[in-house]
Design a protein around this motif. Structure first.
Motif, PDB file in Angstrom:
ATOM      1  N   TRP A 121      39.160  84.446  74.659  1.00 41.99           N
ATOM      2  CA  TRP A 121      39.824  85.550  73.968  1.00 41.99           C
ATOM      3  C   TRP A 121      40.080  86.717  74.926  1.00 41.99           C
ATOM      4  O   TRP A 121      40.961  87.533  74.688  1.00 41.99           O
ATOM      5  N   GLU A 122      39.327  86.789  76.002  1.00 36.87           N
ATOM      6  CA  GLU A 122      39.542  87.847  76.989  1.00 36.87           C
ATOM      7  C   GLU A 122      40.849  87.665  77.746  1.00 36.87           C
ATOM      8  O   GLU A 122      41.375  88.611  78.319  1.00 36.87           O
ATOM      9  N   ASP A 123      41.382  86.431  77.761  1.00 36.18           N
ATOM     10  CA  ASP A 123      42.639  86.142  78.444  1.00 36.18           C
ATOM     11  C   ASP A 123      43.869  86.483  77.605  1.00 36.18           C
ATOM     12  O   ASP A 123      44.991  86.352  78.080  1.00 36.18           O
ATOM     13  N   VAL A 124      43.682  86.891  76.352  1.00 29.31           N
ATOM     14  CA  VAL A 124      44.803  87.202  75.463  1.00 29.31           C
ATOM     15  C   VAL A 124      45.375  88.561  75.843  1.00 29.31           C
ATOM     16  O   VAL A 124      44.677  89.570  75.859  1.00 29.31           O
ATOM     17  N   LYS A 125      46.664  88.566  76.162  1.00 34.34           N
ATOM     18  CA  LYS A 125      47.358  89.808  76.525  1.00 34.34           C
ATOM     19  C   LYS A 125      47.833  90.535  75.268  1.00 34.34           C
ATOM     20  O   LYS A 125      47.704  91.750  75.153  1.00 34.34           O
ATOM     21  N   GLU A 126      48.397  89.755  74.320  1.00 30.82           N
ATOM     22  CA  GLU A 126      48.945  90.340  73.098  1.00 30.82           C
ATOM     23  C   GLU A 126      49.161  89.219  72.075  1.00 30.82           C
ATOM     24  O   GLU A 126      49.388  88.073  72.429  1.00 30.82           O
ATOM     25  N   VAL A 127      49.108  89.580  70.808  1.00 34.50           N
ATOM     26  CA  VAL A 127      49.422  88.649  69.726  1.00 34.50           C
ATOM     27  C   VAL A 127      50.513  89.301  68.888  1.00 34.50           C
ATOM     28  O   VAL A 127      50.414  90.477  68.518  1.00 34.50           O
ATOM     29  N   VAL A 128      51.568  88.530  68.607  1.00 33.95           N
ATOM     30  CA  VAL A 128      52.692  89.037  67.822  1.00 33.95           C
ATOM     31  C   VAL A 128      52.866  88.157  66.594  1.00 33.95           C
ATOM     32  O   VAL A 128      52.960  86.934  66.700  1.00 33.95           O
ATOM     33  N   LEU A 129      52.904  88.795  65.427  1.00 30.28           N
ATOM     34  CA  LEU A 129      53.218  88.107  64.179  1.00 30.28           C
ATOM     35  C   LEU A 129      54.715  88.208  63.980  1.00 30.28           C
ATOM     36  O   LEU A 129      55.268  89.304  63.918  1.00 30.28           O
ATOM     37  N   ILE A 130      55.394  87.074  63.921  1.00 26.81           N
ATOM     38  CA  ILE A 130      56.842  87.060  63.756  1.00 26.81           C
ATOM     39  C   ILE A 130      57.149  86.744  62.296  1.00 26.81           C
ATOM     40  O   ILE A 130      56.820  85.663  61.798  1.00 26.81           O
ATOM     41  N   LEU A 131      57.771  87.708  61.627  1.00 26.54           N
ATOM     42  CA  LEU A 131      58.161  87.527  60.227  1.00 26.54           C
ATOM     43  C   LEU A 131      59.565  86.934  60.191  1.00 26.54           C
ATOM     44  O   LEU A 131      60.504  87.538  60.697  1.00 26.54           O
TER      45      LEU A 131
END
Length: 185
Positions: A121-131
């Motif tokens: 989880w430390e490698d996650v740059k960003e999470v985007v929810l696409i509607l």
């Protein structure tokens, strides 16, 4: 007294394979991916849509080769052997096409490859929810520090585990945004 012809046994195998095919397609990915990839740290295991197609191809090929063994009894052992090998190949491709989110890591394997991508989880740059537009499913896109990305369908299984995702988001403090641009196109 045994009045069964050998070729009718192969026809019976073909029919039974086709009758059990829907059950195999619906339960197989859940069962086999759960056996291979699920552990106590995984809270969401998703199969890709290709998994169901690959399982279907696997079952249909097996039934087809049983039917060919019925037609060509002389070569039945070879035909069934080739059918089993081809069915196992597509079964394996389908089984190794998964996406998993866990309390410690994110992992997935794309369709047609046996390479597993594994990130913490430390490698996650960003999470985007696409509607999306009406009728389509929401997608969660995970962007990683090395430039890779993972797109997951946000279905009812994901929504049931949303508290786990929110816990990881708070603990590892990565940005979470919502992309609404597709809704209005």
């Amino acid at each position: 007294m045994n009045n069964v012809e050998k070729k009718h046994v192969y026809l019976m195998y073909a029919i039974v394979t086709l009758v059990l095919l829907p059950l195999y397609i619906l339960v197989g990915p859940f069962l086999f991916q759960g056996i291979f990839f699920d552990d106590k740290t995984i809270w969401l295991l998703q199969e890709s849509p290709d998994t169901y197609w690959l399982y279907g191809i696997s079952g249909v090929l097996l039934a087809l080769f049983f039917f060919l063994a019925f037609l060509f009894v002389r070569y039945a052992k070879r035909l069934v052997g080739v059918g089993v090998i081809l069915a196992l190949f597509f079964f394996t491709l389908g089984t190794f096409s998964y996406q998993a989110l866990g309390s410690e890591s994110i992992s997935w394997s794309a369709t047609g490859t046996f390479k597993t991508n594994h990130y913490s989880w430390e490698d996650v740059k960003e999470v985007v929810l696409i509607l999306p537009k009406d009728g389509e499913k929401h997608r969660m896109v995970f962007y990683f520090n090395d430039g890779n990305e993972l797109s997951m369908i946000r279905d009812h299984k994901f929504t049931l585990q949303l508290y786990q995702f929110n816990h990881a988001r708070r603990e590892y403090d990565f940005p979470y945004t919502v992309d609404r641009t597709n809704q209005f196109n």
